[in-house]
Design a protein around this motif. Structure first.
Motif, PDB file in Angstrom:
ATOM      1  N   LYS A  66       0.860  -1.180   0.000  1.00 24.62           N
ATOM      2  CA  LYS A  66       0.000   0.000   0.000  1.00 24.62           C
ATOM      3  C   LYS A  66       0.899   1.234   0.000  1.00 24.62           C
ATOM      4  O   LYS A  66       1.837   1.323   0.793  1.00 24.62           O
ATOM      5  CB  LYS A  66      -0.892  -0.014   1.237  1.00 24.62           C
ATOM      6  CG  LYS A  66      -1.942   1.073   1.256  1.00 24.62           C
ATOM      7  CD  LYS A  66      -2.803   1.005   2.500  1.00 24.62           C
ATOM      8  CE  LYS A  66      -3.691  -0.224   2.448  1.00 24.62           C
ATOM      9  NZ  LYS A  66      -4.728  -0.215   3.502  1.00 24.62           N
ATOM     10  N   LYS A  67       0.623   2.189  -0.901  1.00 21.81           N
ATOM     11  CA  LYS A  67       1.413   3.414  -1.007  1.00 21.81           C
ATOM     12  C   LYS A  67       0.483   4.594  -1.291  1.00 21.81           C
ATOM     13  O   LYS A  67      -0.559   4.442  -1.923  1.00 21.81           O
ATOM     14  CB  LYS A  67       2.405   3.339  -2.178  1.00 21.81           C
ATOM     15  CG  LYS A  67       3.444   2.265  -2.079  1.00 21.81           C
ATOM     16  CD  LYS A  67       4.726   2.827  -1.591  1.00 21.81           C
ATOM     17  CE  LYS A  67       5.788   1.742  -1.632  1.00 21.81           C
ATOM     18  NZ  LYS A  67       6.950   2.081  -0.926  1.00 21.81           N
ATOM     19  N   ILE A  68       0.913   5.778  -0.868  1.00 22.23           N
ATOM     20  CA  ILE A  68       0.257   7.024  -1.254  1.00 22.23           C
ATOM     21  C   ILE A  68       0.948   7.483  -2.535  1.00 22.23           C
ATOM     22  O   ILE A  68       2.176   7.590  -2.584  1.00 22.23           O
ATOM     23  CB  ILE A  68       0.383   8.107  -0.161  1.00 22.23           C
ATOM     24  CG1 ILE A  68      -0.218   7.619   1.166  1.00 22.23           C
ATOM     25  CG2 ILE A  68      -0.260   9.416  -0.631  1.00 22.23           C
ATOM     26  CD1 ILE A  68      -1.696   7.312   1.121  1.00 22.23           C
ATOM     27  N   ILE A  69       0.148   7.718  -3.587  1.00 23.20           N
ATOM     28  CA  ILE A  69       0.699   8.163  -4.864  1.00 23.20           C
ATOM     29  C   ILE A  69       0.088   9.513  -5.227  1.00 23.20           C
ATOM     30  O   ILE A  69      -1.048   9.810  -4.873  1.00 23.20           O
ATOM     31  CB  ILE A  69       0.482   7.115  -5.976  1.00 23.20           C
ATOM     32  CG1 ILE A  69      -1.005   6.756  -6.132  1.00 23.20           C
ATOM     33  CG2 ILE A  69       1.307   5.855  -5.688  1.00 23.20           C
ATOM     34  CD1 ILE A  69      -1.295   5.805  -7.289  1.00 23.20           C
ATOM     35  N   ASN A  70       0.876  10.324  -5.926  1.00 18.50           N
ATOM     36  CA  ASN A  70       0.521  11.706  -6.237  1.00 18.50           C
ATOM     37  C   ASN A  70       0.731  12.000  -7.718  1.00 18.50           C
ATOM     38  O   ASN A  70       1.362  11.209  -8.433  1.00 18.50           O
ATOM     39  CB  ASN A  70       1.417  12.668  -5.447  1.00 18.50           C
ATOM     40  CG  ASN A  70       1.352  12.448  -3.970  1.00 18.50           C
ATOM     41  OD1 ASN A  70       0.433  12.923  -3.326  1.00 18.50           O
ATOM     42  ND2 ASN A  70       2.321  11.723  -3.419  1.00 18.50           N
ATOM     43  N   LYS A  71       0.300  13.190  -8.119  1.00 18.90           N
ATOM     44  CA  LYS A  71       0.495  13.665  -9.486  1.00 18.90           C
ATOM     45  C   LYS A  71       1.929  13.404  -9.933  1.00 18.90           C
ATOM     46  O   LYS A  71       2.878  13.698  -9.205  1.00 18.90           O
ATOM     47  CB  LYS A  71       0.187  15.159  -9.560  1.00 18.90           C
ATOM     48  CG  LYS A  71       0.392  15.750 -10.929  1.00 18.90           C
ATOM     49  CD  LYS A  71       0.075  17.218 -10.958  1.00 18.90           C
ATOM     50  CE  LYS A  71       0.349  17.741 -12.364  1.00 18.90           C
ATOM     51  NZ  LYS A  71      -0.106  19.108 -12.534  1.00 18.90           N
ATOM     52  N   GLY A  72       2.055  12.817 -11.118  1.00 27.26           N
ATOM     53  CA  GLY A  72       3.372  12.541 -11.687  1.00 27.26           C
ATOM     54  C   GLY A  72       3.898  11.148 -11.392  1.00 27.26           C
ATOM     55  O   GLY A  72       4.852  10.702 -12.019  1.00 27.26           O
ATOM     56  N   ASP A  73       3.284  10.440 -10.438  1.00 28.62           N
ATOM     57  CA  ASP A  73       3.719   9.078 -10.107  1.00 28.62           C
ATOM     58  C   ASP A  73       3.129   8.086 -11.112  1.00 28.62           C
ATOM     59  O   ASP A  73       2.162   8.375 -11.802  1.00 28.62           O
ATOM     60  CB  ASP A  73       3.268   8.678  -8.700  1.00 28.62           C
ATOM     61  CG  ASP A  73       3.976   9.450  -7.605  1.00 28.62           C
ATOM     62  OD1 ASP A  73       5.062  10.008  -7.855  1.00 28.62           O
ATOM     63  OD2 ASP A  73       3.430   9.492  -6.481  1.00 28.62           O
ATOM     64  N   GLY A  74       3.713   6.908 -11.131  1.00 28.22           N
ATOM     65  CA  GLY A  74       3.207   5.830 -11.966  1.00 28.22           C
ATOM     66  C   GLY A  74       3.260   4.532 -11.188  1.00 28.22           C
ATOM     67  O   GLY A  74       3.890   4.450 -10.128  1.00 28.22           O
ATOM     68  N   TYR A  75       2.589   3.513 -11.705  1.00 28.42           N
ATOM     69  CA  TYR A  75       2.643   2.195 -11.080  1.00 28.42           C
ATOM     70  C   TYR A  75       2.361   1.123 -12.115  1.00 28.42           C
ATOM     71  O   TYR A  75       1.800   1.398 -13.185  1.00 28.42           O
ATOM     72  CB  TYR A  75       1.685   2.081  -9.895  1.00 28.42           C
ATOM     73  CG  TYR A  75       0.228   2.306 -10.206  1.00 28.42           C
ATOM     74  CD1 TYR A  75      -0.607   1.244 -10.539  1.00 28.42           C
ATOM     75  CD2 TYR A  75      -0.319   3.580 -10.152  1.00 28.42           C
ATOM     76  CE1 TYR A  75      -1.949   1.444 -10.810  1.00 28.42           C
ATOM     77  CE2 TYR A  75      -1.665   3.785 -10.421  1.00 28.42           C
ATOM     78  CZ  TYR A  75      -2.469   2.721 -10.750  1.00 28.42           C
ATOM     79  OH  TYR A  75      -3.796   2.922 -11.023  1.00 28.42           O
ATOM     80  N   TYR A  76       2.774  -0.101 -11.795  1.00 30.88           N
ATOM     81  CA  TYR A  76       2.573  -1.260 -12.662  1.00 30.88           C
ATOM     82  C   TYR A  76       1.835  -2.334 -11.874  1.00 30.88           C
ATOM     83  O   TYR A  76       2.180  -2.604 -10.720  1.00 30.88           O
ATOM     84  CB  TYR A  76       3.915  -1.806 -13.144  1.00 30.88           C
ATOM     85  CG  TYR A  76       3.784  -3.132 -13.862  1.00 30.88           C
ATOM     86  CD1 TYR A  76       3.222  -3.209 -15.127  1.00 30.88           C
ATOM     87  CD2 TYR A  76       4.200  -4.304 -13.254  1.00 30.88           C
ATOM     88  CE1 TYR A  76       3.083  -4.424 -15.779  1.00 30.88           C
ATOM     89  CE2 TYR A  76       4.062  -5.532 -13.901  1.00 30.88           C
ATOM     90  CZ  TYR A  76       3.510  -5.581 -15.163  1.00 30.88           C
ATOM     91  OH  TYR A  76       3.364  -6.782 -15.798  1.00 30.88           O
TER      92      TYR A  76
END
Length: 119
Positions: free
Chosen positions: A71-81
């Motif tokens: 579990k992570k907090i992600i913000n504008k500009g982040d990406g994930y797979y």
């Protein structure tokens, strides 16, 4: 081969997929699909899995994203797979937009129930 129009310039319809969540399917063919997902604050991408590989970009907003046991907090500009068959979901903490790509295409996003079984 089935494919979308070459350009999507505002013509793609938004579909409500849950409270505070809407999806807009953009370009696709049988191997690739691009989708925008708009979230209101508090909107939930319910935990789910699918056989498609998914790579996503946070266009705006803040999300609590869960992929498998992480579990992570992600913000504008982040990406994930998201690997195929991996359970994933999110909670929108600050209104925003995700841009999802899928391989192969998610036919379930564009077909009616009758069409799903005709291909």
């Amino acid at each position: 081969m089935i494919q979308s129009n070459l350009f999507q310039q505002g013509e793609a319809a938004w579909e409500t997929t849950g409270p505070g969540v809407q999806r807009q399917v953009l370009g696709y063919d049988d191997k690739l699909m691009l989708v925008k997902v708009k979230f209101e604050k508090g909107g939930v991408g319910e935990p789910h899995s699918h056989p498609h590989a998914q790579a996503s970009y946070v266009e705006s907003g803040v999300f609590e994203m869960t992929i498998g046991d992480t579990k992570k907090i992600i913000n504008k500009g982040d990406g994930y797979y998201v690997p195929p068959y991996t359970v994933h979901g999110c909670v929108c903490l600050e209104a925003g937009m995700l841009v999802d790509s899928f391989s192969p295409a998610r036919w379930d996003f564009i077909q009616t129930d009758n069409e799903k079984y005709a291909l």
